[in-house]
Design an enzyme around this catalytic site. Structure first.
Site, PDB file in Angstrom:
ATOM      1  N   ASN A  22     -49.733  68.810 -14.766  1.00 46.20           N
ATOM      2  CA  ASN A  22     -50.031  67.680 -15.643  1.00 46.20           C
ATOM      3  C   ASN A  22     -50.036  68.210 -17.065  1.00 46.20           C
ATOM      4  O   ASN A  22     -50.714  69.201 -17.350  1.00 46.20           O
ATOM      5  CB  ASN A  22     -51.385  67.062 -15.307  1.00 46.20           C
ATOM      6  CG  ASN A  22     -51.723  65.879 -16.203  1.00 46.20           C
ATOM      7  OD1 ASN A  22     -50.860  65.315 -16.869  1.00 46.20           O
ATOM      8  ND2 ASN A  22     -52.996  65.507 -16.231  1.00 46.20           N
ATOM      9  N   GLY A  23     -49.286  67.584 -17.959  1.00 46.04           N
ATOM     10  CA  GLY A  23     -49.252  68.043 -19.334  1.00 46.04           C
ATOM     11  C   GLY A  23     -47.838  68.284 -19.812  1.00 46.04           C
ATOM     12  O   GLY A  23     -46.866  67.790 -19.230  1.00 46.04           O
ATOM     13  N   TRP A  31     -46.121  61.102 -13.787  1.00 48.63           N
ATOM     14  CA  TRP A  31     -45.866  60.152 -14.882  1.00 48.63           C
ATOM     15  C   TRP A  31     -44.850  60.833 -15.780  1.00 48.63           C
ATOM     16  O   TRP A  31     -45.150  61.821 -16.439  1.00 48.63           O
ATOM     17  CB  TRP A  31     -47.168  59.861 -15.622  1.00 48.63           C
ATOM     18  CG  TRP A  31     -47.135  58.669 -16.528  1.00 48.63           C
ATOM     19  CD1 TRP A  31     -47.386  57.369 -16.200  1.00 48.63           C
ATOM     20  CD2 TRP A  31     -46.876  58.669 -17.944  1.00 48.63           C
ATOM     21  NE1 TRP A  31     -47.297  56.565 -17.309  1.00 48.63           N
ATOM     22  CE2 TRP A  31     -46.980  57.344 -18.387  1.00 48.63           C
ATOM     23  CE3 TRP A  31     -46.556  59.665 -18.866  1.00 48.63           C
ATOM     24  CZ2 TRP A  31     -46.784  56.979 -19.710  1.00 48.63           C
ATOM     25  CZ3 TRP A  31     -46.356  59.312 -20.187  1.00 48.63           C
ATOM     26  CH2 TRP A  31     -46.472  57.980 -20.595  1.00 48.63           C
ATOM     27  N   HIS A  52     -53.152  35.499 -44.521  1.00 51.60           N
ATOM     28  CA  HIS A  52     -52.445  36.588 -45.188  1.00 51.60           C
ATOM     29  C   HIS A  52     -51.264  37.073 -44.346  1.00 51.60           C
ATOM     30  O   HIS A  52     -50.937  38.264 -44.376  1.00 51.60           O
ATOM     31  CB  HIS A  52     -53.410  37.732 -45.483  1.00 51.60           C
ATOM     32  CG  HIS A  52     -54.462  37.376 -46.473  1.00 51.60           C
ATOM     33  ND1 HIS A  52     -54.302  37.489 -47.830  1.00 51.60           N
ATOM     34  CD2 HIS A  52     -55.709  36.868 -46.283  1.00 51.60           C
ATOM     35  CE1 HIS A  52     -55.395  37.088 -48.444  1.00 51.60           C
ATOM     36  NE2 HIS A  52     -56.272  36.704 -47.520  1.00 51.60           N
ATOM     37  N   ARG A  72     -54.007  56.097 -12.051  1.00 54.86           N
ATOM     38  CA  ARG A  72     -53.651  56.853 -13.250  1.00 54.86           C
ATOM     39  C   ARG A  72     -52.265  56.480 -13.757  1.00 54.86           C
ATOM     40  O   ARG A  72     -51.895  56.816 -14.884  1.00 54.86           O
ATOM     41  CB  ARG A  72     -53.719  58.360 -12.960  1.00 54.86           C
ATOM     42  CG  ARG A  72     -55.123  58.845 -12.681  1.00 54.86           C
ATOM     43  CD  ARG A  72     -55.130  60.252 -12.141  1.00 54.86           C
ATOM     44  NE  ARG A  72     -54.770  61.244 -13.129  1.00 54.86           N
ATOM     45  CZ  ARG A  72     -55.640  61.870 -13.920  1.00 54.86           C
ATOM     46  NH1 ARG A  72     -56.920  61.575 -13.840  1.00 54.86           N
ATOM     47  NH2 ARG A  72     -55.243  62.781 -14.776  1.00 54.86           N
ATOM     48  N   LYS A 127     -55.723  43.557 -23.977  1.00 56.18           N
ATOM     49  CA  LYS A 127     -55.752  43.330 -22.527  1.00 56.18           C
ATOM     50  C   LYS A 127     -54.542  42.512 -22.087  1.00 56.18           C
ATOM     51  O   LYS A 127     -53.928  42.806 -21.062  1.00 56.18           O
ATOM     52  CB  LYS A 127     -57.046  42.600 -22.128  1.00 56.18           C
ATOM     53  CG  LYS A 127     -58.263  43.486 -22.072  1.00 56.18           C
ATOM     54  CD  LYS A 127     -58.174  44.480 -20.950  1.00 56.18           C
ATOM     55  CE  LYS A 127     -58.993  45.723 -21.235  1.00 56.18           C
ATOM     56  NZ  LYS A 127     -58.431  46.615 -22.242  1.00 56.18           N
ATOM     57  N   CYS A 131     -50.688  62.443 -14.863  1.00 60.35           N
ATOM     58  CA  CYS A 131     -50.227  62.831 -13.530  1.00 60.35           C
ATOM     59  C   CYS A 131     -51.425  63.068 -12.609  1.00 60.35           C
ATOM     60  O   CYS A 131     -52.472  63.519 -13.053  1.00 60.35           O
ATOM     61  CB  CYS A 131     -49.383  64.095 -13.608  1.00 60.35           C
ATOM     62  SG  CYS A 131     -47.874  63.927 -14.575  1.00 60.35           S
ATOM     63  N   GLU A 142     -59.401  43.468 -28.832  1.00 59.57           N
ATOM     64  CA  GLU A 142     -59.485  43.878 -27.437  1.00 59.57           C
ATOM     65  C   GLU A 142     -58.866  42.834 -26.512  1.00 59.57           C
ATOM     66  O   GLU A 142     -58.164  43.181 -25.550  1.00 59.57           O
ATOM     67  CB  GLU A 142     -60.944  44.132 -27.051  1.00 59.57           C
ATOM     68  CG  GLU A 142     -61.188  44.443 -25.588  1.00 59.57           C
ATOM     69  CD  GLU A 142     -60.512  45.707 -25.085  1.00 59.57           C
ATOM     70  OE1 GLU A 142     -60.482  45.894 -23.861  1.00 59.57           O
ATOM     71  OE2 GLU A 142     -60.013  46.496 -25.917  1.00 59.57           O
ATOM     72  N   GLU A 187     -51.408  44.694 -22.262  1.00 57.67           N
ATOM     73  CA  GLU A 187     -51.394  45.777 -21.285  1.00 57.67           C
ATOM     74  C   GLU A 187     -50.944  45.337 -19.906  1.00 57.67           C
ATOM     75  O   GLU A 187     -50.151  46.030 -19.253  1.00 57.67           O
ATOM     76  CB  GLU A 187     -52.803  46.379 -21.142  1.00 57.67           C
ATOM     77  CG  GLU A 187     -53.217  47.308 -22.246  1.00 57.67           C
ATOM     78  CD  GLU A 187     -54.593  47.886 -22.000  1.00 57.67           C
ATOM     79  OE1 GLU A 187     -54.753  49.103 -22.150  1.00 57.67           O
ATOM     80  OE2 GLU A 187     -55.518  47.118 -21.649  1.00 57.67           O
ATOM     81  N   LYS A 198     -54.221  55.720 -16.861  1.00 58.54           N
ATOM     82  CA  LYS A 198     -55.648  55.480 -17.057  1.00 58.54           C
ATOM     83  C   LYS A 198     -56.243  56.418 -18.094  1.00 58.54           C
ATOM     84  O   LYS A 198     -56.951  55.985 -18.995  1.00 58.54           O
ATOM     85  CB  LYS A 198     -56.381  55.641 -15.720  1.00 58.54           C
ATOM     86  CG  LYS A 198     -57.885  55.412 -15.798  1.00 58.54           C
ATOM     87  CD  LYS A 198     -58.198  53.996 -16.222  1.00 58.54           C
ATOM     88  CE  LYS A 198     -59.696  53.752 -16.297  1.00 58.54           C
ATOM     89  NZ  LYS A 198     -59.994  52.419 -16.863  1.00 58.54           N
TER      90      LYS A 198
END
Length: 614
Positions: free
Chosen positions: A100-101, A74, A506, A27, A487, A2, A483, A490, A609
């Site tokens: 926030n939290g 958020w 495998h 964020r 990306k 947030c 990575e 995301e 973020k």
């Protein structure tokens, strides 16, 4: 996650709040709101959706005032609706809070407050804070009511409150998620992150856990929860506010991809001396004797930083000759890990505020490990709690999907590995020299690598409608496959998986068909021929290959079909620096695929973020 902003001073408050919230959009959020005090009354404006919706609401129903707070939410508890948007009020409407939290015991407290006659109008855990403060409000100030309310709360949270009963005062509390206080000339700011206030001041104070700031036009008082004064030093932020702007690029992510040569140069600057064949890391304040006594390293990180830690394992084991374990910050503390005093904990976090990584750091320290933080934000919690720090100096990273922070972390890990090798005597000056030459040349090599952008756009045009991707790499480059897949997931919402190429047979090979693009990382190194074999196996099953290899070498041209496959090259470099170059085209492919699919690359859905709560 947030976003929080607050202001008290002589200027018009609304433009400062809206501008601060806009700079916190990276964020991730799903609703927004502001609360402003004018002539002893608090007025709120809130809306679901993006900040533009809030601005439309304010245009229809204007407000102005003397001081206030703002928030981008958020969603955790309660749907992303206007009703659940922050700020939240008590029964009287004269106490307002943003948060926030997570308040872990909010249901218990809510039922208790309802029995006492309090009425709730939202689904959030935040609203109970306003009612608790209302219950505790006396004539001894908002801050003391907040202190009494804190005795009832469990969880990790950052709070900012105002009250019409105690004018020209903002009270903020930190217990986990970050809070930064900005110091101006007769004006003061509070925010959840530096970019929100960087346009107005570069002098900031980071709150520590279980600390409070009481902000008025006359100054700021810092205390602990009990009210004892706490001495806090301010930090001068070196970032230029312009660095947090798009600078002509369409998106922050693209800007930050193209900033990587500069960011890497800043990370290396003053630390790698080719002439003296030495690495200098003055921020590591751990005595050489302690470093020589190390027997093990554990790297703790989350997400993209975890991938950089996997690369770091190859670097540290090869150059410092120490066994390295790479662990998720979110898992480390839950299994009673074995940590001895001869263990070095290396935590990697762009923000320095990642909740799981901080918890893992504390667990390692509690068990006796010494610690080093690899971090981008000066003065953040991770840097304050670690014994030493290697700053990445990448500048502000606004895009949710990390790019320049990741490559700077790889370089910082390389420097750390060389430094430990020096101190521990596992590297001679002659052995260090080619690494230092490679690091100093790396910004130029990155500039050349970025010239592949038009080709990555063509790759996106060909493959953006596919539903699945597979990424393969070997050795130090297999974390780059992970990575690259992350990306793409995301920001384009395409399912993608990264694997060590030797693991393809495998299981993942069962997925390969004519609809499956396979991105292969095949620089000309000691496992190049092994990668050639993997590419042939993909081709035999009808998969399309996007091969990323080293420029100037033959070997793949005859194997690939131009009608189905793509060959993309990066400059030749020291093998241990190849990951820094190989990841750049993967970042660009993800970016262009997401653009073609109409996705919001800077603010992907459901992502934030900095994950500052567990």
């Amino acid at each position: 996650m947030c976003g929080i902003i607050g202001y008290v001073g002589q200027r018009q408050v609304l433009p400062i709040l809206i501008d601060g919230l806009r700079r916190l959009e990276y964020r991730g959020y799903d609703s927004a709101g502001v609360a402003i005090v004018r002539e002893g009354a608090i007025e709120l404006r809130r809306s679901a959706g993006k900040l533009a919706r809030l601005e439309e609401t304010i245009a229809v129903n204007p407000l102005e005032g003397d001081y206030g707070i703002g928030h981008t939410r958020w969603a955790t508890h309660g749907r992303p609706t206007e009703e659940n948007a922050h700020p939240h009020r008590d029964c009287t409407g004269r106490i307002v809070v943003v948060h926030n939290g997570i308040i872990e015991n909010y249901l218990e407290l809510k039922h208790q407050l309802q029995r006492e006659g309090h009425t709730f109008v939202t689904e959030t855990d935040t609203e109970i804070v306003a009612h608790l403060v209302e219950r505790e409000m006396q004539d001894d100030g908002l801050e003391n009511a907040v202190r009494r309310a804190l005795l009832s709360l469990r969880g990790l949270f950052a709070l900012v409150l105002i009250s019409a009963e105690d004018p020209e005062k903002i009270v903020t509390v930190r217990n986990g998620p970050p809070i930064v206080v900005g110091l101006g000339d007769g004006e003061f700011f509070v925010a959840s992150d530096i970019p929100a206030i960087l346009q107005h001041t570069r002098d900031v104070v980071f709150l520590g856990d279980e600390e409070m700031a009481v902000i008025t036009p006359r100054g700021v008082e810092f205390t602990d929860y009990s009210g004892r004064a706490v001495s806090k030093a301010s930090t001068r932020v070196s970032w230029d506010p312009v660095m947090a702007e798009k600078a002509g690029y369409k998106h922050f992510m693209l800007k930050e991809i193209f900033e990587q040569p500069w960011a890497v140069k800043e990370t290396v600057l003053g630390r790698a001396s080719v002439e003296s064949r030495r690495v200098f890391l003055h921020e590591i304040e751990i005595p050489d004797e302690r470093l020589r006594s190390l027997e093990r390293i554990v790297i703790l990180a989350c997400g993209t930083s975890w991938h950089s830690g996997l690369v770091g394992k190859f670097l540290l084991e090869d150059l410092a000759r120490l066994p390295v374990e790479v662990d998720y910050g979110s898992e480390f503390r839950y299994r009673d890990p074995i940590v001895a005093k001869n263990t070095l904990a290396v935590v990697i976090t762009q923000s320095g505020e990642t909740a799981d990584t901080l918890a893992a750091l504390r667990e390692a320290k509690k068990k006796g490990a010494c610690s080093i933080a690899i971090c981008n934000v000066v003065g953040s919690m991770a840097t304050r709690e670690s014994d030493g720090t290697v700053y990445t100096h990448a500048g502000p990273e606004i895009g949710v999907a990390s790019t320049k922070a990741f490559t700077s972390q790889l370089v910082a890990l390389h420097l750390l590995a060389l430094y430990l090798g020096q101190v521990r005597g596992t590297l001679t000056e002659a052995a260090v020299h080619p690494h230092l030459e490679g690091l100093t040349q790396l910004p130029l090599l990155l500039e050349k690598t970025l010239q592949c952008d038009p080709l990555t756009e063509e790759i996106a045009k060909r493959f953006y409608q596919r539903r699945d991707f597979l990424y393969l790499g070997r050795g130090i480059n297999y974390p780059i496959a992970l990575e690259g897949a992350l990306k793409l997931k995301e920001i384009s919402y395409i399912h993608a998986e990264g694997y060590p190429a030797g693991e393809m047979k495998h299981g993942p090979i069962a997925l390969i068909d004519e609809e499956m693009p396979v991105v292969t990382l095949a620089p000309r190194d000691h496992v190049f021929e092994k990668m050639m074999g993997n590419i042939q196996e993909v081709k035999a099953r009808g998969g399309s290959v996007i091969a990323v290899t080293t420029a100037g070498h033959q070997g793949l041209d005859g194997l690939l079909d131009p009608a189905r496959d793509v060959l993309l090259t990066v400059p030749e470099s020291h093998p241990m620096l190849a990951p820094v170059l190989l990841v750049v085209p993967l970042q660009l492919i993800a970016y262009h695929v997401a653009i073609r699919r109409g996705c919001d690359v800077d603010q992907p859905r459901n992502l934030a973020k900095s994950v500052t709560v567990e």
